[in-house]
Each structure stands twice: as C-alpha cells, then as structure tokens.
Scaffold this motif. Structure first.
Motif, mmCIF file in Angstrom:
data_model
loop_
_atom_site.group_PDB
_atom_site.id
_atom_site.type_symbol
_atom_site.label_atom_id
_atom_site.label_comp_id
_atom_site.label_asym_id
_atom_site.label_seq_id
_atom_site.Cartn_x
_atom_site.Cartn_y
_atom_site.Cartn_z
ATOM 1 N N THR A 88 24.130 11.356 84.909
ATOM 2 C CA THR A 88 25.219 12.081 85.555
ATOM 3 C C THR A 88 26.342 12.307 84.549
ATOM 4 N N ASP A 89 27.333 13.112 84.951
ATOM 5 C CA ASP A 89 28.533 13.305 84.134
ATOM 6 C C ASP A 89 29.553 12.219 84.461
ATOM 7 N N ALA A 90 29.149 10.967 84.259
ATOM 8 C CA ALA A 90 30.042 9.840 84.555
ATOM 9 C C ALA A 90 29.555 8.605 83.822
ATOM 10 N N VAL A 91 30.478 7.675 83.581
ATOM 11 C CA VAL A 91 30.121 6.354 83.067
ATOM 12 C C VAL A 91 29.727 5.485 84.263
ATOM 13 N N VAL A 92 28.701 4.657 84.094
ATOM 14 C CA VAL A 92 28.281 3.738 85.150
ATOM 15 C C VAL A 92 28.378 2.311 84.614
ATOM 16 N N VAL A 93 28.960 1.430 85.406
ATOM 17 C CA VAL A 93 29.084 0.014 85.033
ATOM 18 C C VAL A 93 28.612 -0.838 86.215
ATOM 19 N N PRO A 94 28.346 -2.114 86.006
ATOM 20 C CA PRO A 94 27.861 -2.956 87.111
ATOM 21 C C PRO A 94 28.900 -3.102 88.224
ATOM 22 N N ALA A 690 36.161 13.704 83.777
ATOM 23 C CA ALA A 690 36.181 14.593 84.938
ATOM 24 C C ALA A 690 37.445 15.439 85.025
ATOM 25 N N ASP A 691 38.592 14.845 84.770
ATOM 26 C CA ASP A 691 39.850 15.590 84.843
ATOM 27 C C ASP A 691 40.198 16.101 83.443
ATOM 28 N N PRO A 692 40.060 17.406 83.229
ATOM 29 C CA PRO A 692 40.226 17.931 81.865
ATOM 30 C C PRO A 692 41.661 17.892 81.373
ATOM 31 N N ASN A 693 42.598 17.626 82.253
ATOM 32 C CA ASN A 693 44.010 17.613 81.844
ATOM 33 C C ASN A 693 44.565 16.205 81.645
ATOM 34 N N ALA A 694 43.882 15.199 82.176
ATOM 35 C CA ALA A 694 44.439 13.841 82.144
ATOM 36 C C ALA A 694 44.046 13.102 80.868
ATOM 37 N N THR A 700 34.414 6.495 85.599
ATOM 38 C CA THR A 700 33.209 6.534 86.435
ATOM 39 C C THR A 700 33.214 7.720 87.399
ATOM 40 N N GLN A 701 34.285 8.512 87.367
ATOM 41 C CA GLN A 701 34.338 9.678 88.252
ATOM 42 C C GLN A 701 33.442 10.776 87.711
#
Ligand code: FEO
Ligand code: CA
Ligand code: CA
Ligand code: CA
Length: 726
Positions: A88-94, A690-694, A700-701
C-alpha cells in the motif's frame, strides 16, 4: 540505492576465484571451531555474543531452539507480533506502535527559505537550505548526555534525486534540456539536492518529533561544497585539478549511500554511485574503466551546463573529465579521482568535510567501526556495492585512547582526532575460503600478488606509491586475489563480541562456474589488468547462482591486528516458495535483497540485528513492499550441516517489524539511546506521504490520489512510550 541509479555493468574483470564445490561452501561452525583460529577467537571474545561457539551447538543438525543448542543468555526476546506483508501507499508497523513522518525532502532548514508546499518550485538557494532528496544512511549526535534521547543533531545522507518529483513543477513536468543542454540553475538545484543534511530534531512533550527550523547547527553539504582531501592521496599528482592545483581540495560529495560514525563523534558519509555523474570521452586510464566512469554522458548531464555565462570556476565543466588543457592543472581530468572515498563530517561545527582517502577508493556503500579496545588499533569495515566486488577493512596505525571518545556537544577539534585514526593505517581486502576461514590481504605497495609480483610493480606504480594503490584500489584487490561478493551493502558490528555482519544484496552475475569475459566499455576494448569474467563462479559466502534474494554473512576476528577471520552465512533471503530458500523463511519473514543493517546493542552482551531491504525480486515483491526485520542474534545458532545460522527451526526468531509504502526502499536506521524511538528512512516512495503539504504527519496513513513523492525519515515509537521491540 534505487535501481534507477544502479550500474549493472560488471567492471571487475579479475579472475579471482572461487571454490569448486557448493557443498563445501556451507561452513560447519563445528569444523571452524576445531581449528586454531576459532579457539583464539573464542578466548579473545570471551563468549559474549558467541552463542554459536558453545560446545552445546555442535552435533545438533536440526538447530532446534528447544534443545541443548540454545545459548545460555536468552534474556532478550522480541515482544511484538511479526506483521504481514503489505503493498500500500503507507508505512505499516506492529500493533501498539506509531510511525510519524519527519524531515521529508524540501523541509526548510532556515527561516530564509519559504515553507514547503506541494507546488513549490525548487531553486538552487532553496534546495541548499532545505533537506535534500532520497534519504539514506543517517546517525544521531547528542548535544548533551541528559537529553540525548529527545534532542540531537540528525546527520542524513541524500543519496540521489528523483528528477520527476524535483521538476514536477516544470511545464512540461521533468528536467529541462535546451538543445541537449541542461539549464545552469536546474543543475545547481540538482547538485544541491545531493549530499548530506545536518538538522536538529527534538521530541515534543506530546511525543511527536519536529525539526528546529532555524537552528545554527542546520546545514547542508552538497555536491558543490568545498572539501579537504586527506590521507595518502592528498597533495599528489593524482588529484591535481584546475580547482586545486596542489591537490588538496575538491568540491562536493556525491551519491552518499550508507553512513557510518566514529567513536569521536563525527559522521561518516560514503560515496557510492558517484562514477556516473562524470563523463570521460578520451584519455581514460585503468581506474576510469575499472570504476566505470561513463564515456558518453553523465547521469544527469550536468556537464552540459558548462560554458553557461553564469558558470563559476568550472562548476559544471568539472563533471567532464576528458583532458582538454595542457596539464592536469588546466582541466578536470582528475576530478573523478577526488571521489570514491569515506568522507568525515563534524556535525557539531561548521568545519570543512574531509575525504579520508586511506580507506580506499571505490563505490563505498558505508563504513562501520569495529569493536573498540583501549590500546588497540581502530578498525573500519567497508564494502564495494557492485556485482562481484569486495569487502575491505582499514586498521589504524594509532591505537585507541578513550580520552578521544565523543564529548557530546563539546567544542573541540574532532577532525584532528579523525586525522589521527583515519589518515594513517593499512587497508585490507577480504579473501573468503570455502572452509569457513578467511584472510585479510594488505593493499600496500610491497604486498605480494597472487602471481608473486610486488603489488606496486603489478600496477605499474613506483615502488612506494601508496597514493597510487589507493587510486587503483579495485585493481589492487583484483591482483591480490580478493573474493568477489554478491554486492556488499551495509555492515554492522556487535560492539561487545566484535562480530561483523554484512548484507550481500543480490547478484545476477553469479553463475555456477563463471564465464570468461570479453571486456568492453561502451563498445570498445579497454586496457585492464586482469583476464576477466562475465560472471563470477559461486564461492563460499556467495553460494547461489543467479542470486536474486541475497544473504547476510557474519565473521569474527581474533583481534584487530590479526589478518585471519572465520565466517558463516547468517541468513539467506528468499521467497517462502523458493527451492533455494536455504534459511527456511516463511510468510511472516520472507525477504529479499537485504541492504540496511544495524546492530542495536541492548546491554549485557545482548542486541537486536535490524535488517532492511531494497528488493527487486518478484518472488517477494509480489507479496510485500520493502521491509524492516529484527532478530536477536543470541537466540539463533548454527547447527551442523545447516546452510546458515537462521534455519527452518528459527522462524520465530526472525520477525517482520515494518513495511514501507509502494515503490520505496527502507534504509538508514538508529534508535535513541533510551531505545524508545527507532528512526528509519523511506527512500524513493512512489506516492507517499499522504498529505503532500505537511511536514510532520502520520506515516501509516494511506495516500489517496496522487501526490508528489517525498523521501522521509520515519520515527517509530511504542504508543505506551516503552522500548522498541522488547
Ligand atoms: Fe545506495 Fe548500495 O545502495
Ligand atoms: Ca541496494
Ligand atoms: Ca544501500
Ligand atoms: Ca540455527
């Protein structure tokens, strides 16, 4: 490193060899320990971290964790559930962990720079005062011991650029070519997006991490920053350029991949795929061919901005190393010889970076200090990341004095200490024997090559030309008979036992028997010193032909001065379904192309080995994006007859801890001293954060829609504030 800037040519045309039988290549720890070296190593290392050395592991072919082979020390255990793969386009952690984005590309380092926004057009000045692109190796430097885990300087490599993201604001999007030439300011911007970022970061009372926007410590070292040459090459004819007629200076560091650090509080940044930013159409010498300096054009065509009316002091012309003047002082024929080094930076002061040439010249992935012992030499390990290249170690002449250890934030001359330990010493290259032993071979002018020649003579150098040996490090290593490896990437050292781990990421140019090469460079036969091969034969630590998924090896030495070692494979990467899944990996830990690596010391001789991946092998990539795995080395040992320390019975010990977003590589790693925050980098994500401005946001979003991708540091913490992984 992204596959975008990998150099797929095999440039090592030596015949260094190989050992014939694959069966003999899986070292039995028991066999090793019966030899003299093994016993010597055990007595020196005192048993710390040497679980596999206990007699109890011998004779247990199954390597069971439930039986007598378990090491006595099992205090440290991984207390998280291994996670599934993710695409996915996100980081995943436990579960129970958080992950936040910190200092993505473009983060302003000073108030003089406009705030980041998704549509921000980069300029040379803005990029020189902002976080660079494509984060890779990094390390932290405390300002005082008391706040070492919440307020420190982060030194970060910016390995290369994503021209699509950098120039997404152009019309049309992408880099500009005007009649084949690059505009000067685009080139300056790209040069400034490379190099190193130094930035102060702090943990806020809410647990979130931020950078300190206007800290006087914040600064950039780019591919244009003036730097000193130091060590054997300094001041020699090899590095005379129009910029530095006395051969003491150069500009910039390039394609800084993995990192390192020194015990005296400096940062080491390592020049990996630098040859490809140059071009040399004629006047080529052996080292140009051996290292693969392009003969047609540089990677980003920076040389095409030469002669722009705004050009200052050959700032673009220097990327074309074709001789054009009467002497070396009139052109940049030697500019590439000022690259390929380990570069030392004092993160606490605004001093010039120093290229420590004594540690050799090649495509340095990274540089890691060995176990530190008062009164003994200081050791650094390093690998050359290209197919069938070598592993090196440097041993200082000076012996370690604990008074030289870093005094966090203290204002004193760390680079003078660096000169003491890194400018004078001996560079060695590794030869691995099939029986689990190995030898470090000195690259000195008087060394004897495998053909019985004096090394300086074999290289066509004057008798005592150590600088010439350094310039021709790879040719020297060929002639000595070094062992061609499956692309050495990161190393990691257990600081208590002194055991060294290194990732060998993959090698598509490895075959059962090897094949001889008809060696050409860009279509024409080139002069070179060896006979050459197109593919290297399998050998002990590199036993798999067409190695798509890589391995992690481990070795140990009796002491820094000894030139022998013993080694084993720690773990083989593979997809679960692969027939050559020699470590018996399962769905929850299958991985390929190990790259980043870090030994996370946790006290009492215990620690966690973190393994990061940069995978291009579909067998694993179809299941998961690149990832971060953890294992406690003391919880696994080598059973007799096993191919690697981690075997089918050890699958509960090697656990997937995090997965990156689509398109990325996971690289760069350290934890705060209190072990409550683990910092990693996400390099070349495809569509994230995910937020291109932040700047700061939840890693993980999942991204919705399409964003301008930004490599970023990610801080992983436990929601309850506890220690990572345990
Ligand atoms: Fe930049 Fe070898 O990775
Ligand atoms: Ca890599
Ligand atoms: Ca790498
Ligand atoms: Ca085992």
């Amino acid at each position: 490193m992204s596959k975008e800037i990998e150099d797929h040519r095999v440039l090592n045309r030596s015949t260094n060899e190989p050992f014939s039988s694959i069966l003999e290549k899986h070292v039995s720890r028991r066999g090793v320990m019966q030899g003299g070296l093994g016993m010597a190593a055990m007595s020196v290392l005192g048993g710390f971290g040497l679980a596999g050395c206990s007699d109890s592991d011998a004779g247990n072919g199954g390597g069971s964790n439930g039986g007598g082979e378990l090491p006595e020390k099992t205090a440290l255990a991984l207390a998280f559930e291994a996670i599934d793969g993710s695409r996915t386009d996100a980081v995943v952690v436990p579960e129970g962990y958080t992950a936040q984005v910190l200092i993505p590309w473009g983060t302003p380092l000073s108030n003089s720079v406009m705030d980041w926004s998704n549509d921000r057009m980069m300029t040379p000045d803005a990029q020189a005062n902002s976080v660079g692109m494509q984060h890779d190796g990094m390390y932290y430097f405390p300002l005082d011991e008391q706040n070492a885990s919440s307020d420190f300087l982060l030194a970060l490599n910016n390995e290369y650029i994503d021209p699509g993201a950098l120039w997404s604001t152009n019309t049309p999007p992408g880099p500009t070519f005007n009649s084949g030439n690059r505009p000067a300011d685009e080139v300056r911007t790209e040069i400034n997006a490379h190099g190193v970022t130094i930035v102060r970061v702090q943990k806020q009372s809410n647990g979130r991490w931020v950078h300190v926007p206007n800290s006087p410590y914040n600064r950039r070292y780019t591919s244009a920053t003036p730097m000193e040459l130091s060590g054997p090459v300094r001041g020699t004819d090899y590095v005379i350029t129009a910029y530095s007629p006395d051969g003491t200076l150069t500009r910039g560091t390039n394609n800084n991949c993995a990192s390192g650090y020194t015990p005296w509080g400096t940062y080491l940044t390592c020049e990996e795929n630098w040859p490809n930013v140059f071009v040399k159409t004629s006047g080529r010498e052996n080292d140009d061919n051996r290292l693969g300096i392009p003969s047609n054009n540089g990677r980003y065509a920076w040389e095409t901005a030469a002669n722009d009316p705004s050009e200052v002091n050959g700032e673009f012309a220097r990327f074309n190393a074709t001789p054009s003047g009467a002497t070396a002082a009139d052109d940049y024929r030697n500019e590439p010889r000022t690259f390929g080094y380990i570069v030392e930076i004092d993160p606490y002061t605004n001093t010039r970076a120093v290229k420590r040439t004594a540690l050799g010249r090649f495509r340095h992935e990274g540089c890691w200090p060995g176990k530190l012992v008062e009164g003994e030499p200081v050791v650094f390990y390093s690998g050359h990341d290209s197919r069938n290249e070598y592993i090196y170690k440097f041993v200082s002449d000076a012996v370690w004095n604990p008074a030289d250890a870093n005094r966090a934030g203290g204002n004193y001359d760390r680079l003078a200490i660096g000169a003491k330990y890194m400018d004078k010493g001996t560079l060695y290259v590794a030869k691995f024997n099939a029986n689990g032993t190995g030898e470090w071979m000195a690259l000195t002018p008087g060394a004897t090559t495998q053909d019985g020649q004096r090394l300086s003579t074999a290289l066509g150098l004057a008798d005592n030309d150590l600088a010439g040996i350094i310039i021709h490090t790879c040719d020297a290593a060929d002639l000595m008979g070094a062992t061609p490896m499956d692309r050495p990437e990161w190393g990691a050292v257990d600081p208590v036992s002194g055991e060294v781990y290194m990732t060998l990421t993959n090698n598509s140019k490895r075959t059962e028997d090897g094949t001889a090469a008809t060696y050409t460079n860009n279509g024409s036969d080139v002069d070179a010193l060896g006979v050459g091969y197109a593919t290297a034969p399998v050998n002990g630590p590199n036993p798999r032909p067409d190695n798509e998924s890589g391995q992690v090896i481990r070795w140990r030495e009796p002491s820094p001065e000894e030139t022998t070692f013993d080694w084993e494979v720690f773990v083989f990467g593979a997809a679960e379904k692969d027939t050559n899944n020699l470590s018996g990996l399962t769905e929850l830990n299958q991985f390929a192309s190990p790259d980043g690596l870090w030994y996370d010391e946790r006290g009492d001789g215990e620690g966690i080995l973190w393994i990061q991946t940069d995978n291009g092998y579909d067998g694993v990539a179809d299941y998961t994006n690149d990832q971060l795995l953890a294992v406690v080395p003391n919880s696994v040992s080598l059973g007799e007859g096993d191919a690697a320390v981690i075997d089918a019975s050890d699958q509960q010990q090697l656990k997937r801890f995090a997965v990156g977003p689509n398109g990325c590589e996971v690289t760069g790693i350290f934890a705060t001293p209190d072990k409550t925050a683990l910092f990693i980098n996400i390099q070349h994500p495809g569509n994230w954060p995910a937020d291109p401005n932040a700047l700061v946001q939840d890693a993980t979003q999942k991204t919705s829609g399409t964003v301008r991708p930004r490599a970023s540091t990610v801080v992983i913490q436990k929601a309850d504030g506890g220690k990572i992984a345990v």
